[in-house]
Scaffold this motif. Structure first.
Motif, mmCIF file in Angstrom:
data_model
loop_
_atom_site.group_PDB
_atom_site.id
_atom_site.type_symbol
_atom_site.label_atom_id
_atom_site.label_comp_id
_atom_site.label_asym_id
_atom_site.label_seq_id
_atom_site.Cartn_x
_atom_site.Cartn_y
_atom_site.Cartn_z
ATOM 1 N N ARG A 7 0.845 -1.205 0.000
ATOM 2 C CA ARG A 7 0.000 0.000 0.000
ATOM 3 C C ARG A 7 0.874 1.245 0.000
ATOM 4 O O ARG A 7 0.615 2.199 -0.744
ATOM 5 N N HIS A 16 -0.522 4.579 -1.858
ATOM 6 C CA HIS A 16 -1.943 4.531 -1.500
ATOM 7 C C HIS A 16 -2.855 4.818 -2.702
ATOM 8 O O HIS A 16 -4.012 5.215 -2.523
ATOM 9 N N ASP A 38 -6.323 3.219 -2.941
ATOM 10 C CA ASP A 38 -7.299 3.664 -1.944
ATOM 11 C C ASP A 38 -8.354 4.576 -2.556
ATOM 12 O O ASP A 38 -9.467 4.691 -2.027
#
Length: 295
Positions: free
Chosen positions: A43, A48, A51
């Motif tokens: 991640r 990220h 996300d």
């Protein structure tokens, strides 16, 4: 949010990104990390970027943790514990889908898997072994094992067809774009190896598996230009009535995930004008507006 489930007496963990409550069913995006990573490490490795699909409300995004930082990808010449201990990673994916259908209200018909490196090899296993479990797959920096290096039959036309997105750098120092076997040093480091197909042959194979018989269309997606070290070419296999297969070739790209965060120099160049996460969302139609229109 950290969650865990038990499979065959082993506790398996994951990070789930997304609100448990939603007024409509959402897509599920399962992200499988590379060798020697964890879900949370991957991640951060990708900045990220995935996300965003959860932040928009379009999907629940789950970063799964492999067994001792690897996946049982069914390559004959993989010798890390996930493979030698015959860890049930297929069962893990099945259980996660069932669990999140109950607890997060995801749409079980809209499950997408995204894998990088060893995680990409695991995605190729899922395509061949349980295509009915997923609605689409994205494979980054991984290619199809040659039949003699695969512990499963290689799926041919007649299996459930799936849209597949492939992303691979031409200067990948670990998983060669051109196929072949790792050198002795890399086999020792990653405890894996064996003959692999090229990225182009992998894409053509998956297209034929989907029943696509024609030639691919090829066009530049992002052109070369200073100061960029990379440029992107799109190869698209499509045919009416068949799910497409798309290969994004990152010319000059390394063993990296295109997007906002550069990978360590040793892995090669990272294409930052194209985002793998955005390419996944676009290819599979993962957007809040699309889901609301079909809800």
């Amino acid at each position: 949010m950290r969650r865990s489930i038990t499979i065959d007496g082993r506790t398996r963990t994951m990070t789930v990104v997304g609100d448990p409550h939603s007024a409509h069913p959402r897509d599920l995006v399962l992200v499988l990390h590379g060798s020697k990573q964890t879900g949370d490490v991957h991640r951060r490795f990708t900045g990220h970027a995935f996300d965003a699909m959860a932040d928009s409300g379009a999907a629940v995004v789950v970063y799964l943790d492999g067994h001792q930082k690897n996946w049982n990808d069914a390559r004959k010449d993989s010798f890390f514990p996930a493979r030698t201990d015959d860890v049930d990673d297929v069962g893990l994916v099945r259980r996660v889908v069932e669990d999140l259908q109950q607890s997060f209200g995801i749409d079980p018909n809209r499950v997408f898997v995204v894998g990088y490196s060893n995680g990409g090899q695991m995605v190729l296993r899922l395509i061949n072994e349980v295509p009915e479990l997923i609605a689409g797959a994205a494979v980054i920096a991984a290619t199809m094992p040659a039949p003699e290096n695969f512990l499963l039959p290689v799926g041919e036309a007649g299996s459930k067809p799936l849209p597949v997105l492939l992303i691979h750098g031409t200067k990948d120092p670990i998983v060669s774009y051109r196929g072949g076997s790792m050198n002795r040093f890399l086999r020792r480091v990653f405890r894996a190896g064996g003959p692999m197909w090229s990225a182009e042959r992998t894409a053509e194979h998956l297209a034929r598996r989907n029943g696509i018989v024609g030639d691919a269309s090829v066009a530049p997606l992002v052109r070369a230009g200073r100061p960029a070290r990379t440029w992107v070419e799109q190869t698209e296999y499509s045919q009416e009535g068949a799910p497409p297969v798309r290969l994004l070739t990152i010319h000059g790209g390394g063993h990296t995930v295109p997007g906002p965060k550069k990978a360590p120099f040793v892995l090669g160049a990272t294409e930052q004008r194209v985002s793998a996460a955005e390419a996944v969302a676009d290819f599979f139609g993962i957007s809040r507006q699309d889901r609301e229109r079909t809800a």
